[in-house]
Design a protein around this motif. Structure first.
Motif, mmCIF file in Angstrom:
data_model
loop_
_atom_site.group_PDB
_atom_site.id
_atom_site.type_symbol
_atom_site.label_atom_id
_atom_site.label_comp_id
_atom_site.label_asym_id
_atom_site.label_seq_id
_atom_site.Cartn_x
_atom_site.Cartn_y
_atom_site.Cartn_z
ATOM 1 N N VAL A 73 0.835 -1.194 0.000
ATOM 2 C CA VAL A 73 0.000 0.000 0.000
ATOM 3 C C VAL A 73 0.876 1.253 0.000
ATOM 4 O O VAL A 73 2.037 1.214 0.427
ATOM 5 C CB VAL A 73 -0.956 0.022 1.213
ATOM 6 C CG1 VAL A 73 -1.829 -1.213 1.236
ATOM 7 C CG2 VAL A 73 -0.172 0.119 2.522
ATOM 8 N N HIS A 74 0.281 2.355 -0.449
ATOM 9 C CA HIS A 74 1.035 3.604 -0.569
ATOM 10 C C HIS A 74 0.029 4.750 -0.601
ATOM 11 O O HIS A 74 -1.075 4.601 -1.149
ATOM 12 C CB HIS A 74 1.849 3.581 -1.870
ATOM 13 C CG HIS A 74 2.947 4.583 -1.935
ATOM 14 N ND1 HIS A 74 2.725 5.910 -2.247
ATOM 15 C CD2 HIS A 74 4.296 4.467 -1.742
ATOM 16 C CE1 HIS A 74 3.870 6.559 -2.237
ATOM 17 N NE2 HIS A 74 4.853 5.706 -1.935
ATOM 18 N N PRO A 75 0.374 5.892 -0.021
ATOM 19 C CA PRO A 75 -0.549 7.037 -0.079
ATOM 20 C C PRO A 75 -0.817 7.494 -1.511
ATOM 21 O O PRO A 75 -1.900 7.964 -1.830
ATOM 22 C CB PRO A 75 0.182 8.128 0.717
ATOM 23 C CG PRO A 75 1.162 7.399 1.566
ATOM 24 C CD PRO A 75 1.566 6.193 0.787
ATOM 25 N N ASN A 76 0.187 7.351 -2.366
ATOM 26 C CA ASN A 76 0.058 7.751 -3.763
ATOM 27 C C ASN A 76 0.795 6.745 -4.641
ATOM 28 O O ASN A 76 1.966 6.945 -4.981
ATOM 29 C CB ASN A 76 0.615 9.160 -3.977
ATOM 30 C CG ASN A 76 0.316 9.701 -5.368
ATOM 31 O OD1 ASN A 76 -0.076 8.955 -6.259
ATOM 32 N ND2 ASN A 76 0.503 10.992 -5.559
ATOM 33 N N PRO A 77 0.131 5.640 -5.013
ATOM 34 C CA PRO A 77 0.811 4.592 -5.779
ATOM 35 C C PRO A 77 1.487 5.081 -7.053
ATOM 36 O O PRO A 77 2.515 4.538 -7.461
ATOM 37 C CB PRO A 77 -0.333 3.617 -6.103
ATOM 38 C CG PRO A 77 -1.288 3.795 -4.965
ATOM 39 C CD PRO A 77 -1.244 5.263 -4.658
ATOM 40 N N ALA A 78 0.941 6.121 -7.663
ATOM 41 C CA ALA A 78 1.529 6.636 -8.901
ATOM 42 C C ALA A 78 2.934 7.188 -8.677
ATOM 43 O O ALA A 78 3.736 7.265 -9.614
ATOM 44 C CB ALA A 78 0.635 7.710 -9.508
ATOM 45 N N GLN A 79 3.237 7.565 -7.440
ATOM 46 C CA GLN A 79 4.556 8.105 -7.120
ATOM 47 C C GLN A 79 5.454 7.099 -6.398
ATOM 48 O O GLN A 79 6.592 7.429 -6.047
ATOM 49 C CB GLN A 79 4.403 9.360 -6.268
ATOM 50 C CG GLN A 79 3.747 10.529 -6.995
ATOM 51 C CD GLN A 79 3.673 11.783 -6.148
ATOM 52 O OE1 GLN A 79 4.092 11.790 -4.991
ATOM 53 N NE2 GLN A 79 3.145 12.859 -6.718
ATOM 54 N N ALA A 80 4.956 5.896 -6.176
ATOM 55 C CA ALA A 80 5.752 4.878 -5.490
ATOM 56 C C ALA A 80 6.983 4.527 -6.310
ATOM 57 O O ALA A 80 6.946 4.528 -7.547
ATOM 58 C CB ALA A 80 4.908 3.630 -5.238
#
Length: 280
Positions: A241-248
């Motif tokens: 999980v990530h707060p903003n997957p597009a920026q992972a």
């Protein structure tokens, strides 16, 4: 660690039907100290509210990236330092993956669960050395293995007196750059082989190598597979999980957005309860 949300009762490892829905989750890789704290704290809060055991996951080194130029993480020394601080500050369990025998000893000093990556799930020496630590060993089932073959992995771990084995199902290769999940695998591994299964909802929707110099994925399908796996009997979920997957910095296309996790867990918790209350 004494904790009323102990991630797993070792006595229940052979009786997964009695275990709570367990969550192993976090970013694919340690990007920086700030973001792992943000994710871990939020996940801990969600799981505490729902009464679910929680283990935080993040890799200190992604040694199996598609491209040499891809971000791999801070490395074992700095990565374990961050995980240790996180573990102590938030009073949570932590897990990360290892890739070589040299990493076993330092990893065992920090990690509560040692993870063996899918590509290394048949590496006998690595598995045995990890098992000798006495830690819970979570093995990612290789995309190239049938469910029946994981018994050989478990036997390697048990050969040194460690019965604390978890098997993570993460899909099977289906042609080039694609994975499918055979839900029968969960029943085979748990009911026939008597090994508890964690389901990896995010790597199961990965499209390995599909972006050329990196993997791609279809995160839109992850919630469906997660719910299906719990209905099939898996007692735990693994999710990146990530707060903003597009920026992972790794595996963004198959990650679940942090603000979507609570809704998904509520759904899966209800399915888990229904399955236990109404066994087939």
């Amino acid at each position: 660690m004494e904790n009323n949300l102990l991630p797993i009762k070792l006595s229940d490892l052979s009786k997964p039907s009695k275990a709570q829905l367990m969550l192993i989750a976090g970013p694919c890789v340690i990007e920086n100290e700030k973001i792992v704290y943000q994710i871990a704290a939020e996940l801990k809060s969600i799981c505490a509210e729902l009464g679910l055991p929680f283990v935080f996951k993040a890799s200190f080194d992604k040694a199996n990236r598609s491209s040499y130029n891809s971000y791999r993480g801070p490395g074992i020394t700095e990565g374990l330092k961050i995980l240790k601080a996180l573990k102590e500050d938030l009073d949570i369990w932590v897990v990360s993956d290892i890739h070589s025998i040299e990493q076993v000893e330092p990893a065992a000093e920090v990690l509560d669960i040692i993870q063996i990556p899918a590509f290394l799930c048949r590496q006998t020496d690595l598995i045995v050395e990890a098992a000798k630590t006495g830690r819970i060993i979570n093995v990612k089932k290789g995309q190239f293995l049938s469910p029946y073959e994981v018994v050989n992995i478990a036997n390697k771990i048990k050969s040194v007196g460690n019965s604390n084995v978890l098997i993570t199902e993460r899909g099977s290769s289906f042609g080039y750059n694609n994975l499918v999940v055979d839900m029968r695998s969960i029943q085979i591994i748990q009911d026939e082989l008597k090994l508890p299964v964690i389901f990896d909802a995010t790597h199961s929707v990965q499209l390995p190598g599909a972006a050329g110099d990196s993997s791609s994925g279809k995160s839109i399908y992850a919630p469906t597979l997660a719910a299906s796996a719990i209905a099939a009997g898996a007692f735990g979920l693994f999710m990146e999980v990530h707060p903003n997957p597009a920026q992972a910095l790794s595996d963004g296309p198959n990650m679940i957005k942090l603000d979507k996790v609570e809704t998904l867990l509520k759904r899966c918790k209800a399915i888990r309860k229904a399955s236990i209350d109404n066994p087939l």
